[in-house]
Design an enzyme around this catalytic site. Structure first.
Site, short mmCIF file in Angstrom:
data_model
loop_
_atom_site.label_atom_id
_atom_site.label_comp_id
_atom_site.label_asym_id
_atom_site.label_seq_id
_atom_site.Cartn_x
_atom_site.Cartn_y
_atom_site.Cartn_z
N TYR A 115 13.39 18.33 6.98
CA TYR A 115 13.06 17.74 8.28
C TYR A 115 12.40 16.39 8.07
O TYR A 115 11.61 16.21 7.13
CB TYR A 115 12.08 18.64 9.05
CG TYR A 115 12.71 19.84 9.69
CD1 TYR A 115 13.18 19.79 10.99
CD2 TYR A 115 12.83 21.03 8.98
CE1 TYR A 115 13.74 20.91 11.58
CE2 TYR A 115 13.40 22.16 9.57
CZ TYR A 115 13.86 22.09 10.87
OH TYR A 115 14.42 23.20 11.44
N TYR A 154 16.59 25.95 4.31
CA TYR A 154 15.40 25.40 3.65
C TYR A 154 14.37 26.50 3.41
O TYR A 154 14.34 27.51 4.10
CB TYR A 154 14.79 24.26 4.46
CG TYR A 154 14.31 24.62 5.84
CD1 TYR A 154 13.03 25.13 6.05
CD2 TYR A 154 15.13 24.44 6.95
CE1 TYR A 154 12.59 25.45 7.31
CE2 TYR A 154 14.69 24.77 8.23
CZ TYR A 154 13.42 25.28 8.39
OH TYR A 154 12.99 25.61 9.65
N ARG A 164 15.07 29.87 5.35
CA ARG A 164 15.62 29.96 6.70
C ARG A 164 17.12 29.72 6.67
O ARG A 164 17.59 28.76 6.05
CB ARG A 164 15.01 28.88 7.62
CG ARG A 164 13.52 28.93 7.92
CD ARG A 164 13.05 30.12 8.74
NE ARG A 164 13.97 30.73 9.68
CZ ARG A 164 14.24 30.29 10.92
NH1 ARG A 164 13.64 29.23 11.40
NH2 ARG A 164 15.07 30.93 11.69
N HIS A 167 20.02 26.25 10.97
CA HIS A 167 19.92 26.43 12.42
C HIS A 167 19.62 25.09 13.08
O HIS A 167 19.13 24.15 12.45
CB HIS A 167 18.81 27.42 12.77
CG HIS A 167 17.46 27.01 12.28
ND1 HIS A 167 17.01 27.30 11.00
CD2 HIS A 167 16.47 26.30 12.87
CE1 HIS A 167 15.80 26.80 10.83
NE2 HIS A 167 15.45 26.17 11.94
N HIS A 169 17.46 23.77 16.44
CA HIS A 169 16.53 24.15 17.50
C HIS A 169 17.04 23.60 18.83
O HIS A 169 17.45 22.43 18.91
CB HIS A 169 15.15 23.56 17.24
CG HIS A 169 14.48 24.10 16.02
ND1 HIS A 169 13.62 25.16 16.06
CD2 HIS A 169 14.55 23.74 14.72
CE1 HIS A 169 13.17 25.43 14.84
NE2 HIS A 169 13.73 24.57 14.00
#
Lengths: 246, 185
Positions: A115, A154, A164, A167, A169
């Site tokens: 991120y 990640y 995770r 995905h 959000h």
């Protein structure tokens, strides 16, 4: 001592309720450790107020989005690395009616699973050509569409070797504030599904499946991008209550 | 149709959801502006530095139709232009700071609906929570009357000085400490 995946997986299995019909996660879900001090312990009070302000909601318009916002691959001078995809679908209420002209916001990791956030310091590269933020307004059919790159998986620190699944959000508004939804869209066939306490907090199998997009070859563009389809149905307020409230 | 399940907002929404002037709902220089502030706390009473609050309320004249422009954009740079300083959109969005604190500049809601609706998101919170902030002089409505007396005070802001109101949101605690949350579904 951080729990092992085996320990977390055993807790996930103990909490599983594949045919319970539960529509949302319980806010207390011990395999997701951060939930332990962040869920109410007192009963939540059911609100049945036909005059509630929550039956109306914020509105957004052409001043709130720019056309480029829906294309996450064109926000910098160069092209981001990764697999170019489109994600499209409709936003509906529980009666199947389209949610028109409302704001859809997304954010995601880059293709390496990183991120663009100061607190994400795991050793995967940042991409100077990818921030990972998008927004758009739904059209008259409730439709939305984004062009982006497929995010990577990640690691996180819920337990040892926690990863995770990939995905995106999503943040969505309905016509009523009571319909507000923040959720995550997953990609079909991800091998990490079984291990992830956040996805598995949705303990009903059919409900969990509603978080997974479908690959749609008709949406793929030759020599350009792969297409995914994902419809979103906003919960609340109860249909009868809504009718009385308007 | 069956709804799409909720998932946590996670820790990394900070570069996506907050926007400049998110907590400045009151038009600039409005004589009826008030300030609400407080902290978001967990079950240990520790501040939550990664919560996101959204506010929605009726305009002082009772209007609930809202106005666009909360996230007004700059079409030259693609960045944010900020609110226009004139329109009351009724919508605010504030991320808590490192101390779990938040501040909202807004206009007092009308006497008929003397509250702000609040939606709470946080890392660790798998499904958002709704609550309300009532101003101290609000008369008990049907919603308040349904709440046990010892818990009702968790929904009232405290006036700290004229126009400044404090309101903490505690996600977990004893009945008189934990904020009353409302199920709207």
């Amino acid at each position: 001592m951080s729990p092992t995946q085996q320990e977390i997986s055993a807790e996930i299995a103990a909490q599983a309720a594949p045919t319970s019909g539960a529509l949302h996660p319980e806010r207390r879900y011990p395999p997701y450790r951060s939930s332990l001090l962040r869920h109410p312990s007192q009963p939540v009070v059911a609100l049945e107020d036909p005059d509630a302000v929550e039956l109306s909601g914020p509105v957004f318009g052409v001043t709130d989005v720019t056309e480029l916002d829906a294309d996450l691959t064109r926000q910098h001078h160069g092209e981001p690395l990764g697999e170019r995809i489109t994600v499209t679908g409709r936003v509906l209420d529980r009666n199947g009616r389209p949610v028109r002209g409302q704001l859809v916001e997304i954010w995601q990791a880059n293709a390496s699973g990183r991120y663009a956030h100061q607190r994400d310091q795991h050793p995967a590269p940042l991409d100077p050509n990818f921030t990972g933020v998008g927004r758009c307004l739904t059209d008259d059919e409730g439709g939305y569409a984004f062009t982006t790159i497929k995010p990577g998986a990640y690691p996180w620190r819920n337990h040892t070797n926690a990863w995770r699944p990939a995905h995106i959000h999503f943040s969505l508004f309905g016509t009523a504030f009571a319909q507000r939804l923040v959720t995550q869209m997953y990609f079909p066939g991800d091998p990490l599904f079984a291990y992830d306490p956040i996805l598995r907090s949705v303990t009903d199998d059919a409900a969990r499946q509603r978080l997974v997009a479908a690959y749609d070859h008709e949406l793929s563009v030759p020599e350009w991008s792969l297409g995914y389809r994902w419809d979103v149905v906003l919960d609340g307020p109860a249909a009868t209550w809504t009718e009385e409230g308007r | 149709m069956l709804p799409t399940p909720s998932q946590t907002v996670g820790p990394f929404y900070g570069y996506a959801l907050p926007f400049p002037d998110g907590g400045v709902v009151a038009p600039a220089g409005h004589p009826a502006a008030i300030v609400l502030h407080g902290r978001v706390l967990d079950g240990d009473g520790a501040p939550i530095p990664d919560a996101l609050l959204e506010f929605w309320q009726a305009a002082p004249d009772g209007g609930r139709e809202g106005r666009p422009g909360s996230l007004r954009r700059d079409h030259t740079t693609g960045g944010y232009a900020g609110r226009d300083g004139l329109s009351f959109t009724g919508f605010g969005r504030v991320a808590t700071d490192a101390d779990g604190s938040w501040t909202l500049h807004t206009l007092a809601p009308p006497a008929e609906t003397p509250y702000l609706a609040v939606c709470v998101f946080a890392r660790g919170l798998l499904h958002h929570l709704f609550t309300r902030v009532y101003l101290p002089d609000a008369r008990p409505d049907d919603v308040l009357r349904r709440i046990p007396v010892e818990r009702r005070s968790t929904l009232f802001a405290q006036e700290e000085r004229p126009g400044l109101f404090g309101f903490d949101i505690r996600l977990q605690g004893a009945p008189h400490e934990e904020t009353v949350f409302l199920d709207l579904a």
